[in-house]
Scaffold this motif. Structure first.
Motif, short mmCIF file in Angstrom:
data_model
loop_
_atom_site.label_atom_id
_atom_site.label_comp_id
_atom_site.label_asym_id
_atom_site.label_seq_id
_atom_site.Cartn_x
_atom_site.Cartn_y
_atom_site.Cartn_z
N ASP A 1 -12.93 2.21 4.44
CA ASP A 1 -11.78 2.14 5.35
C ASP A 1 -12.18 1.54 6.68
OD1 ASP A 1 -9.81 3.06 3.74
OD2 ASP A 1 -9.84 5.13 4.48
N ASP B 1 0.84 -1.21 0.00
CA ASP B 1 0.00 0.00 0.00
C ASP B 1 0.88 1.25 0.00
OD1 ASP B 1 -2.30 1.88 1.05
OD2 ASP B 1 -3.28 -0.03 0.60
N ASP B 2 0.28 2.34 0.39
CA ASP B 2 0.89 3.68 0.40
C ASP B 2 2.24 3.68 1.14
OD1 ASP B 2 1.23 6.36 0.30
OD2 ASP B 2 -0.61 6.89 1.35
N ASP C 1 -6.06 4.59 -5.63
CA ASP C 1 -6.70 5.33 -4.54
C ASP C 1 -6.98 6.77 -4.96
OD1 ASP C 1 -7.64 5.83 -1.99
OD2 ASP C 1 -5.82 5.19 -0.97
#
Ligand code: DGJ
Length: 738
Positions: free
Chosen positions: A549, A367-368, A479
């Protein structure tokens, strides 16, 4: 051909086994609507359904052969200002300042199949025989503009899709101020409006309210479809339940700002308008230019809400989603976001991935935090080159190592954004959306790149293609973590600024088109701070979307239940996360977290190394179960049995197409003291078929009719007392082998 043109009566009858939709070319040449609903027998003329005749204050649009008052007439694409005082589907401003328009019939075409409206996403057919399309050309001679209204009816589904196109031929420029995708006028107002509304971490909550005279609407002016309102609404009769009753579902295939509006007039008729939000839109057209609206999908059901949803699921899973992954079994993934946030290095990642592999996971998603100086959310968005301190061998090196473990590798990106604290912004400070002389409003410390400009999209495409093309990437999580503000483009003329919000979404679609074309085998998952862009437009490019989320299993019941109103289970990204849950700090049993997530595109959002060996065994069983049933779970028919919005219990079931197998789940939020029995009535089974049923504390053989009408008695006290709160179980139904 399920579209008949009755020449004498000037009527079009669109019909299939389930629905009829009847359009009248009225005496003044405009299009009226005579009927939309359950299939009715075809006849030469339904002229008796055109309600003519005057009332006090009525403006007479056309006196002969009978007084036509637009105010009281059901229409296909109404315009305000010539006798209809309600909100209309279009407003066109002319150079002389007039906003009056009147589009009248010129010609029509009926043909098999359905045309693409790319670059806009839309539903499609694989074979011509799956649908028939009617295109009616209307013209406003004063403007010199043609309006082409398209209607497609599917043969096997109670689905009609619509869109409108303006082809401008007049010498003077016009400006579209409102251009909705469709309008539907219904003759009464005895409906309740159902909508999916919420906010971050509580997306798509189900709301239902009685229609009242006046306006009721849902909308987004946030530049994306948003967590606040989903581009969907339904009108259901008061008595309509999950299992029975009439409902009209309207869903817009679009990812930008939208308006879904229901107007009840004081004569108690209902008008639905759906399309791009007019308040954030203006589209000038010069001679020879065209404007195409997004597609509106309309589903009619007289068998309740579950049936409406099943029809949306079928259409969107098989005729909106596309590509390599459309029908393939989705991999079990593990995403490191909640395991590490941005605090990771290669060793940590490989450690998590190794354990994931041992447990049965198939895809690891980084992910990020892997690029530029991205150690917190204040910096580096836009710097799409790898952070070598964290990942010395780059994404390509890491992806090789993950593959060597026997896992596929996936990567997070956020292409539409930039932090001011980035090299990319330093090089291109005028590439963000911002209004001259105004404060540039940050959100999550970031700004929105001006995707209405091709060169901005080109630059982002170039950087990301380099990364994706040079590593072994099987999955991308795309995203988008803020809404649009100061939506002004420095690359656009002042008179065209009203185009920017729509052009931004066209830029997003353009980038998606390039990536899905260049990397057709990559599985794309869309995301926007969880589920803030969970819409049909995105499904055209990415067959699954991160649902929210909020990964708490109990909160997820509402989110996933609401999402299932429109969106197929295969599209709902759903993961098991750690406890206490990071969003609500609740501690729910691992079993319940798995039982909720398995009704989605399943995965994990934690470090499995932190689980006990007993918990790992549970995870292994969950993965085995998902792999065994994922095809059924994603391609079967989904029924909602008990609503989390109505009480303490939630239940749902997915039944295979041949009705020989089903998997269901039951959840109880709080453990009620001294509770009675619950009678859980199943759905979708074959009445005469003998099934083997297994659920905790009860196995046996039962006929479908018993399971559906008598139901399964669930002794809540006995079954769930050991778990306490947040308990759940899965149940399995299978045809008994002879
Ligand atoms: C929001 C997403 O919904 C999360 O899953 C995660 O990817 C973060 N963004 C990363 O910034």
């Amino acid at each position: 051909m399920p579209i008949i043109y009755h020449e004498q009566a000037n009527q079009f009858h669109l019909y299939n086994q389930s629905v009829s939709y009847i359009i009248q070319i009225m005496a003044n040449g405009q299009l009226g609507n005579l009927y939309y609903g359950k299939r009715i027998t075809d006849r030469e003329s339904y002229a008796y359904l055109l309600e003519t005749g005057e009332r006090s204050h009525a403006a007479i649009t056309c006196p002969e052969p009978v007084s036509l008052c637009l105010q009281y007439t059901k229409q296909e694409y109404p315009a305000y200002g010539t006798g209809d005082y309600r909100y209309g589907a279009c407003i066109v401003r002319q150079e002389n300042g007039s906003r009056i328009s009147s589009f009248t019939y010129v010609s029509h075409k009926i043909f098999g199949g359905k045309r693409s409206i790319e670059p806009l996403p839309a539903t499609y057919v694989e074979e011509e025989k799956e649908a028939v399309t009617l295109e009616v050309t209307l013209r406003d001679e004063v403007l010199g503009t043609d309006l082409i209204l398209s209607y497609t009816i599917y043969e096997e589904l109670p689905v009609i899709t619509r869109h409108a196109r303006f082809d401008h031929r007049g010498k003077e420029e016009i400006v579209l101020l409102t251009a909705m995708s469709g309008a539907v006028d219904l003759p009464d107002c005895d409906y309740e409006m159902i909508q999916l509304s919420g906010a971050w971490s509580r997306e798509r909550y189900l709301k239902r309210r009685v229609l009242e005279q006046g306006i009721q609407s849902i909308y987004s002016m946030r530049g994306i479809s948003s967590a606040e309102h989903n581009p969907f609404l339904a009108l259901a009769r008061k008595e309509t339940t999950e299992k029975s009753g009439q409902v009209y579902g309207f869903s817009l295939v679009y990812s930008g700002s939208f308006l879904g509006q229901v107007e009840v007039c004081t004569h108690d008729t209902t008008r639905v308008l759906f399309g791009i939000h007019p308040d954030t839109f203006e589209w000038p057209l010069k001679t020879g230019e065209s404007f195409q609206t997004p597609e509106l999908v309309m589903v009619y059901s007289d068998q309740g809400l579950s049936h409406m949803s099943q029809m949306f699921h079928r259409l969107y899973r098989t005729r909106l989603a596309r590509g390599y992954w459309r029908d393939r079994e989705r991999p079990v993934l593990l995403n490191n976001w909640e395991a590490t946030y941005m605090d990771f290095n290669e060793e940590k990642i490989l450690d998590i991935a190794q354990k994931a592999k041992e447990t049965g996971v198939e895809l690891f998603v980084l992910d990020d935090g892997w690029f530029g100086e991205r150690n917190d959310d204040y910096r580096a968005l836009g710097d799409w080159y790898v952070n070598k301190e964290k990942l010395p061998e780059g994404i390509s090196g890491l992806s090789e190592k993950i593959e060597a473990l026997g896992l596929k590798f996936g990567l997070w990106i956020e292409p539409e954004m930039v932090n001011k604290n980035s090299r990319f912004y330093e090089a291109h400070p005028d590439w963000i959306l911002s209004a001259p002389g105004r404060y540039e409003t940050p959100s999550r410390n970031q700004h929105v790149l001006d995707f209405s400009r091709k060169k901005v999209v080109d630059a982002v495409y170039g950087m990301l293609k380099e990364i994706i093309g040079n590593a072994r990437i099987s999955y991308i999580k795309w995203d988008m973590n803020r809404y649009l503000t100061e939506c002004y483009s420095k690359g656009t003329l002042p008179e065209s600024q009203g185009m920017v919000m729509h052009k931004f979404i066209l830029g997003v679609y353009d980038l998606y088109t390039r990536f899905t074309r260049d990397f057709p085998k990559i599985l794309f998952e869309s995301c926007a701070s969880g589920g803030a862009r969970f819409d049909p437009g995105m499904l055209y490019f990415a067959p699954q979307a991160w649902c929210s989320d909020n990964t708490d299993a109990m909160d997820r019941l509402k989110i996933q239940y609401g999402t299932s109103m429109v969106y197929p289970i295969s599209s709902i990204g759903a993961h098991v996360s750690a406890v206490p849950n990071h969003q609500v700090h609740r501690i729910t049993p691992l079993e319940s977290r798995g039982n909720a997530a398995i009704f989605g595109a399943f995965g994990y959002e934690l470090d499995l190394n932190k689980l006990t060996s007993e918990e790992i065994e549970v995870v292994k069983q969950q993965i085995v179960c998902y792999k065994k049933y994922r095809k059924l779970l994603h391609q079967g028919t989904f029924y909602r049995l008990k609503s989390p919005f109505e009480g303490n219990d939630t239940a749902w079931i997915t039944v295979s197409e041949d009705m020989e197998q089903a998997v269901g789940a039951y959840f109880q939020v709080l453990n009620p003291v001294n509770a009675g029995w619950l009678r859980l009535r199943l759905q979708g089974l074959c009445q005469e078929m003998l099934y083997q049923v297994s659920l905790p504390g009860m196995t046996g053989e039962y006929f479908g009719s018993e399971l559906m009408y008598a139901g399964i008695p669930i002794d809540r006290g006995r079954l769930l007392k050991e778990t306490g709160d947040f308990a759940s179980f899965l149940f399995f139904v299978k045809k008994k082998q002879e």
